[in-house]
Design a protein around this motif. Sequence first.
Motif, PDB file in Angstrom:
ATOM      1  N   ALA A 122     -72.941  18.222 -12.508  1.00 11.80           N
ATOM      2  CA  ALA A 122     -73.179  17.060 -11.155  1.00 11.80           C
ATOM      3  C   ALA A 122     -73.278  18.591 -10.026  1.00 11.80           C
ATOM      4  O   ALA A 122     -72.392  19.091  -9.727  1.00 11.80           O
ATOM      5  N   HIS A 123     -73.463  18.053  -9.491  1.00 15.84           N
ATOM      6  CA  HIS A 123     -74.247  18.640  -8.216  1.00 15.84           C
ATOM      7  C   HIS A 123     -72.813  18.536  -7.120  1.00 15.84           C
ATOM      8  O   HIS A 123     -72.383  19.879  -6.796  1.00 15.84           O
ATOM      9  N   ASP A 241     -69.122  12.777   0.177  1.00 15.43           N
ATOM     10  CA  ASP A 241     -69.147  11.128  -1.233  1.00 15.43           C
ATOM     11  C   ASP A 241     -69.664  12.836  -2.091  1.00 15.43           C
ATOM     12  O   ASP A 241     -71.186  12.980  -2.520  1.00 15.43           O
ATOM     13  N   ASP A 243     -70.320  13.532  -6.434  1.00 18.38           N
ATOM     14  CA  ASP A 243     -71.074  12.497  -7.389  1.00 18.38           C
ATOM     15  C   ASP A 243     -70.445  11.989  -8.689  1.00 18.38           C
ATOM     16  O   ASP A 243     -70.074  10.619  -8.709  1.00 18.38           O
ATOM     17  N   VAL A 244     -69.015  13.169  -8.461  1.00 23.39           N
ATOM     18  CA  VAL A 244     -68.137  12.704  -8.971  1.00 23.39           C
ATOM     19  C   VAL A 244     -66.330  13.296  -8.940  1.00 23.39           C
ATOM     20  O   VAL A 244     -66.174  14.375  -7.602  1.00 23.39           O
ATOM     21  N   ASP A 275     -71.801   4.336  -5.390  1.00 22.86           N
ATOM     22  CA  ASP A 275     -72.146   5.237  -7.072  1.00 22.86           C
ATOM     23  C   ASP A 275     -71.430   6.335  -7.532  1.00 22.86           C
ATOM     24  O   ASP A 275     -71.776   6.606  -8.416  1.00 22.86           O
ATOM     25  N   THR A 276     -70.234   6.244  -6.960  1.00 24.52           N
ATOM     26  CA  THR A 276     -69.640   7.710  -6.973  1.00 24.52           C
ATOM     27  C   THR A 276     -68.718   7.391  -8.667  1.00 24.52           C
ATOM     28  O   THR A 276     -68.255   6.047  -8.432  1.00 24.52           O
ATOM     29  N   ARG A 277     -68.735   8.213  -9.179  1.00 22.56           N
ATOM     30  CA  ARG A 277     -67.828   8.184 -10.821  1.00 22.56           C
ATOM     31  C   ARG A 277     -66.761   8.914 -11.157  1.00 22.56           C
ATOM     32  O   ARG A 277     -66.010   9.702 -10.020  1.00 22.56           O
TER      33      ARG A 277
END
Length: 298
Positions: A122-123, A241, A243-244, A275-277
């Motif tokens: 993940a970024h 923000d 990603d995960v 859309d965050t996991r």
Amino acid sequence: MRIGIDLGGTKIEGIALDAAGSTLLRRRIPAPRGDYDETLAAVVRLVQEIEYELGCVGTVGVGIPGAISPASGLVKNANSTWLNGLPLGDDLPRRLGRPVRFANDANCFALSEAADGAAAGAHVVFGAIIGTGTGGGVVVDGRGLTGPNRVAGEWGHNPLPWPRSGEWPGPSCYCGRTGCIETFLSGTGLARDYAEPGSSPISALEIATRSQAGEPRALACLDRYEDRIARALAAVINLLDPDVIVLGGGLSNIERLYTSVPERWGSFVFSDRVDTRLVRAAHGDSSGVRGAAWLWGR
Ligand SMILES: [Zn+2]
């Protein structure tokens, strides 16, 4: 070989990873509580034992509760208070005869999960520990974010956002303020929220078990908990923000968090969709010590 040391309040853990990240050896010793010199000696012994057993020398990364102040070189913010104000960042490298990298234990946790855990590849990763306390760490493209104050990711001592009736000013926190996220989301915070006046408190995981059995008090308590963690993480999403978001610590084992929290946080995130996991740590209890080893990158 990379050696990671996790300097906890009750135990000191050591791990040796090979170049690919596989565990070569793991060892756990009780922490000499309250004794800085003994702590230092115990870490040195642990590193020496690992190297003797494996027959090679490694890099050493150490995860600590708190941080080494860049200004003074002294430990600060450690809930293992006997480390605070002491020059661990100078003493340990001298005793080991090599450079040592230090990071906050929550940053180590985030680094480990971003390196080869639940957030691999993940970024931007936010790692949140919900256990005895509520630590947090940020990893961007595989590197832990530090900053001039070494507090990046310390969400636990921000106020609980969008407070509801009865949540303000909130419980007092050891940091000196009231209503910190930690006072609501730590295991102690959850137990306090459940406790009936006059009855003895039960653990956070017992509350989760009782909720599974359908006990109304436990269900209502977990419902409040999920609403609070959804708000606390929505504030993180608005700022960073990621990603995960990876959850670690004892309370991360409450399975329903991974469905109920993303169902709730949409009301607070400033976006039409989220859309965050939200995922559970892949390395469990080993994340902190693995992340300490990964302080000496790939
Ligand atoms: Zn606080």
